[in-house]
Scaffold this motif. Structure first.
Motif, PDB file in Angstrom:
ATOM      1  N   ALA A  40     -18.964  25.528  -1.163  1.00 18.27           N
ATOM      2  CA  ALA A  40     -20.375  25.802  -1.433  1.00 18.27           C
ATOM      3  C   ALA A  40     -21.275  25.540  -0.235  1.00 18.27           C
ATOM      4  CB  ALA A  40     -20.853  24.962  -2.623  1.00 18.27           C
ATOM      5  N   ASP A  41     -20.772  24.805   0.759  1.00 15.00           N
ATOM      6  CA  ASP A  41     -21.569  24.554   1.972  1.00 15.00           C
ATOM      7  C   ASP A  41     -21.147  25.458   3.123  1.00 15.00           C
ATOM      8  OD1 ASP A  41     -19.054  23.432   2.544  1.00 15.00           O
ATOM      9  OD2 ASP A  41     -19.936  21.856   3.793  1.00 15.00           O
ATOM     10  N   GLU A  42     -20.486  26.560   2.827  1.00 12.53           N
ATOM     11  CA  GLU A  42     -19.908  27.368   3.905  1.00 12.53           C
ATOM     12  C   GLU A  42     -20.958  27.821   4.914  1.00 12.53           C
ATOM     13  OE1 GLU A  42     -17.963  30.735   2.213  1.00 12.53           O
ATOM     14  OE2 GLU A  42     -19.802  31.696   1.550  1.00 12.53           O
ATOM     15  N   TRP A  43     -20.525  27.899   6.169  1.00 16.87           N
ATOM     16  CA  TRP A  43     -21.413  28.331   7.242  1.00 16.87           C
ATOM     17  C   TRP A  43     -20.744  29.414   8.071  1.00 16.87           C
ATOM     18  CZ3 TRP A  43     -19.163  23.410   7.225  1.00 16.87           C
ATOM     19  CH2 TRP A  43     -18.171  23.188   8.194  1.00 16.87           C
ATOM     20  N   VAL A  44     -21.580  30.237   8.674  1.00 11.31           N
ATOM     21  CA  VAL A  44     -21.131  31.245   9.622  1.00 11.31           C
ATOM     22  C   VAL A  44     -21.776  30.957  10.964  1.00 11.31           C
ATOM     23  CG1 VAL A  44     -20.784  33.078   7.915  1.00 11.31           C
ATOM     24  CG2 VAL A  44     -23.035  32.785   8.975  1.00 11.31           C
ATOM     25  N   ARG A  45     -21.254  31.573  12.003  1.00  9.54           N
ATOM     26  CA  ARG A  45     -21.919  31.527  13.304  1.00  9.54           C
ATOM     27  C   ARG A  45     -22.711  32.816  13.483  1.00  9.54           C
ATOM     28  NH1 ARG A  45     -21.148  27.823  17.068  1.00  9.54           N
ATOM     29  NH2 ARG A  45     -19.755  26.105  16.549  1.00  9.54           N
ATOM     30  N   LEU A  46     -23.974  32.660  13.803  1.00  9.07           N
ATOM     31  CA  LEU A  46     -24.828  33.798  14.087  1.00  9.07           C
ATOM     32  C   LEU A  46     -24.844  34.007  15.594  1.00  9.07           C
ATOM     33  CD1 LEU A  46     -27.860  32.999  11.754  1.00  9.07           C
ATOM     34  CD2 LEU A  46     -25.776  34.286  11.220  1.00  9.07           C
ATOM     35  N   ALA A  47     -24.584  35.222  16.026  1.00  8.72           N
ATOM     36  CA  ALA A  47     -24.525  35.545  17.454  1.00  8.72           C
ATOM     37  C   ALA A  47     -25.766  36.336  17.849  1.00  8.72           C
ATOM     38  CB  ALA A  47     -23.263  36.350  17.775  1.00  8.72           C
ATOM     39  N   PHE A  48     -26.366  35.944  18.977  1.00  9.28           N
ATOM     40  CA  PHE A  48     -27.633  36.516  19.420  1.00  9.28           C
ATOM     41  C   PHE A  48     -27.458  37.252  20.749  1.00  9.28           C
ATOM     42  CE2 PHE A  48     -28.192  32.544  17.111  1.00  9.28           C
ATOM     43  CZ  PHE A  48     -28.978  32.960  16.043  1.00  9.28           C
ATOM     44  N   SER A  49     -28.463  38.015  21.116  1.00  3.83           N
ATOM     45  CA  SER A  49     -28.432  38.752  22.379  1.00  3.83           C
ATOM     46  C   SER A  49     -28.202  37.800  23.553  1.00  3.83           C
ATOM     47  CB  SER A  49     -29.764  39.491  22.577  1.00  3.83           C
ATOM     48  OG  SER A  49     -29.886  39.949  23.915  1.00  3.83           O
ATOM     49  N   PRO A  50     -27.356  38.189  24.510  1.00  2.00           N
ATOM     50  CA  PRO A  50     -27.097  37.322  25.668  1.00  2.00           C
ATOM     51  C   PRO A  50     -28.211  37.346  26.710  1.00  2.00           C
ATOM     52  CG  PRO A  50     -25.827  39.337  25.867  1.00  2.00           C
ATOM     53  CD  PRO A  50     -26.497  39.391  24.516  1.00  2.00           C
ATOM     54  N   GLY A  51     -29.231  38.164  26.519  1.00  2.00           N
ATOM     55  CA  GLY A  51     -30.335  38.218  27.475  1.00  2.00           C
ATOM     56  C   GLY A  51     -31.323  39.304  27.121  1.00  2.00           C
ATOM     57  N   ASP A  52     -32.477  39.288  27.740  1.00  2.00           N
ATOM     58  CA  ASP A  52     -33.529  40.262  27.443  1.00  2.00           C
ATOM     59  C   ASP A  52     -33.007  41.689  27.563  1.00  2.00           C
ATOM     60  OD1 ASP A  52     -35.318  38.249  27.005  1.00  2.00           O
ATOM     61  OD2 ASP A  52     -36.219  38.328  29.004  1.00  2.00           O
ATOM     62  N   GLY A  53     -33.140  42.438  26.493  1.00  2.87           N
ATOM     63  CA  GLY A  53     -32.768  43.840  26.506  1.00  2.87           C
ATOM     64  C   GLY A  53     -31.295  44.118  26.342  1.00  2.87           C
ATOM     65  N   LEU A  54     -30.468  43.080  26.294  1.00  4.73           N
ATOM     66  CA  LEU A  54     -29.026  43.275  26.149  1.00  4.73           C
ATOM     67  C   LEU A  54     -28.644  43.272  24.677  1.00  4.73           C
ATOM     68  CD1 LEU A  54     -27.668  40.952  28.992  1.00  4.73           C
ATOM     69  CD2 LEU A  54     -27.926  43.441  29.024  1.00  4.73           C
ATOM     70  N   PRO A  55     -27.762  44.151  24.262  1.00  4.41           N
ATOM     71  CA  PRO A  55     -27.392  44.234  22.846  1.00  4.41           C
ATOM     72  C   PRO A  55     -26.434  43.114  22.449  1.00  4.41           C
ATOM     73  CG  PRO A  55     -26.091  45.794  24.110  1.00  4.41           C
ATOM     74  CD  PRO A  55     -27.092  45.194  25.079  1.00  4.41           C
ATOM     75  N   VAL A  56     -26.433  42.802  21.173  1.00  5.51           N
ATOM     76  CA  VAL A  56     -25.421  41.904  20.619  1.00  5.51           C
ATOM     77  C   VAL A  56     -24.100  42.654  20.566  1.00  5.51           C
ATOM     78  CG1 VAL A  56     -24.708  40.620  18.568  1.00  5.51           C
ATOM     79  CG2 VAL A  56     -27.126  40.645  19.246  1.00  5.51           C
ATOM     80  N   THR A  57     -23.036  42.024  21.040  1.00  2.87           N
ATOM     81  CA  THR A  57     -21.701  42.620  20.976  1.00  2.87           C
ATOM     82  C   THR A  57     -20.752  41.638  20.314  1.00  2.87           C
ATOM     83  OG1 THR A  57     -21.181  41.794  23.195  1.00  2.87           O
ATOM     84  CG2 THR A  57     -22.061  44.040  23.034  1.00  2.87           C
TER      85      THR A  57
END
Length: 258
Positions: A40-57
């Motif tokens: 019930a306490d499960e978590w995920v890792r959220l991944a964000f852009s590595p820099g301005d204007g760069l897409p999340v991959t």
């Protein structure tokens, strides 16, 4: 068992739930592959852009291994509780603490519908013994989303004693459960004159000098050192069975939560 996998998700909506908490609703792509952890306490890792204007991959799978075989840069990521998950629609709710600085908090503050983020399959720690008749939940605001979901999934046969540390009364949330709940809010989170450090979770634990009779379980979530000190109080001062305590360090004072 953890099943490694990665997904794109886009923001459906984002906004303040309370002054110190931002609620983000996500639509997870290819959600039929997503494997819930059953914690019930499960978590995920959220991944964000590595820099301005760069897409999340995302990492790719090749010959049974995960890696960035296309040479794409790693994306900064942070762990967050899955507040709600709908496996039929792929909609996920994540509550994120609003604070100054930090890649995740900055993203949450400016998140809007359509923004793309990466996530991975979840994992969790909350696992009360089958014979537990009462459960003590002790957390600061970072663990509040987990406690909210734990209570919603708790059986009516269990008694819950809940202590939550938040910055102010405006940060209280309505927590529902089929279980009988005793809920206490503590407005001691954050730096203030007369306080040692940004959390008093360990002091909240020390204010608890008795535990209910019968088999129980204690779940602690918050700053790592404070959670450890709280665990020590229940184990050493009150003599509670250490195998029936889970203490999870959600963050470490002075360090990024990675």
């Amino acid at each position: 068992m953890y099943h490694e996998d990665y997904f794109y998700a886009h923001v459906l909506s984002a906004g303040h739930l309370t002054p110190s908490m931002i609620r983000v609703r996500l639509q997870v792509e290819d959600h039929d592959r997503y494997k819930a952890s059953d914690h019930a306490d499960e978590w995920v890792r959220l991944a964000f852009s590595p820099g301005d204007g760069l897409p999340v991959t995302l990492p790719q799978r090749r010959d049974g291994r995960w890696g960035r075989f296309d040479g794409s840069p790693s994306c900064p990521n942070r762990p967050y509780t899955v507040r709600r998950w709908d496996g039929s629609t792929g909609e996920m709710t994540v509550d994120m603490v609003a604070h100054e600085g930090g890649v995740a908090a900055s993203w949450a503050t400016h998140a809007k519908a359509g923004d793309i983020i990466g996530i991975c399959n979840p994992e969790g720690r909350y696992e009360p013994p089958a014979d537990a008749r009462w459960i003590l939940l002790l957390t600061d605001i970072t663990g509040l989303p987990a406690v909210g979901r734990i209570l919603e999934e708790m059986s009516e046969t269990v008694r819950a004693i809940v202590h939550v540390e938040v910055p102010a009364s405006a940060d209280e949330q309505v927590l529902s459960s089929d279980a009988a709940i005793s809920l206490t809010w503590h407005y001691t989170h954050g730096r203030a004159p007369g306080r040692e450090g940004p959390t008093q979770l360990h002091e909240v634990a020390r204010s608890i000098d008795t535990l209910p009779a019968g088999p129980g379980y204690i779940y602690i979530a918050g700053e790592a050192r404070a959670a450890s000190a709280a665990r020590k109080h229940f184990r050493d001062t009150l003599g509670f069975d250490k195998t029936r305590i889970d203490a999870v360090g959600y963050w470490i004072e002075g360090q990024a939560r990675v």
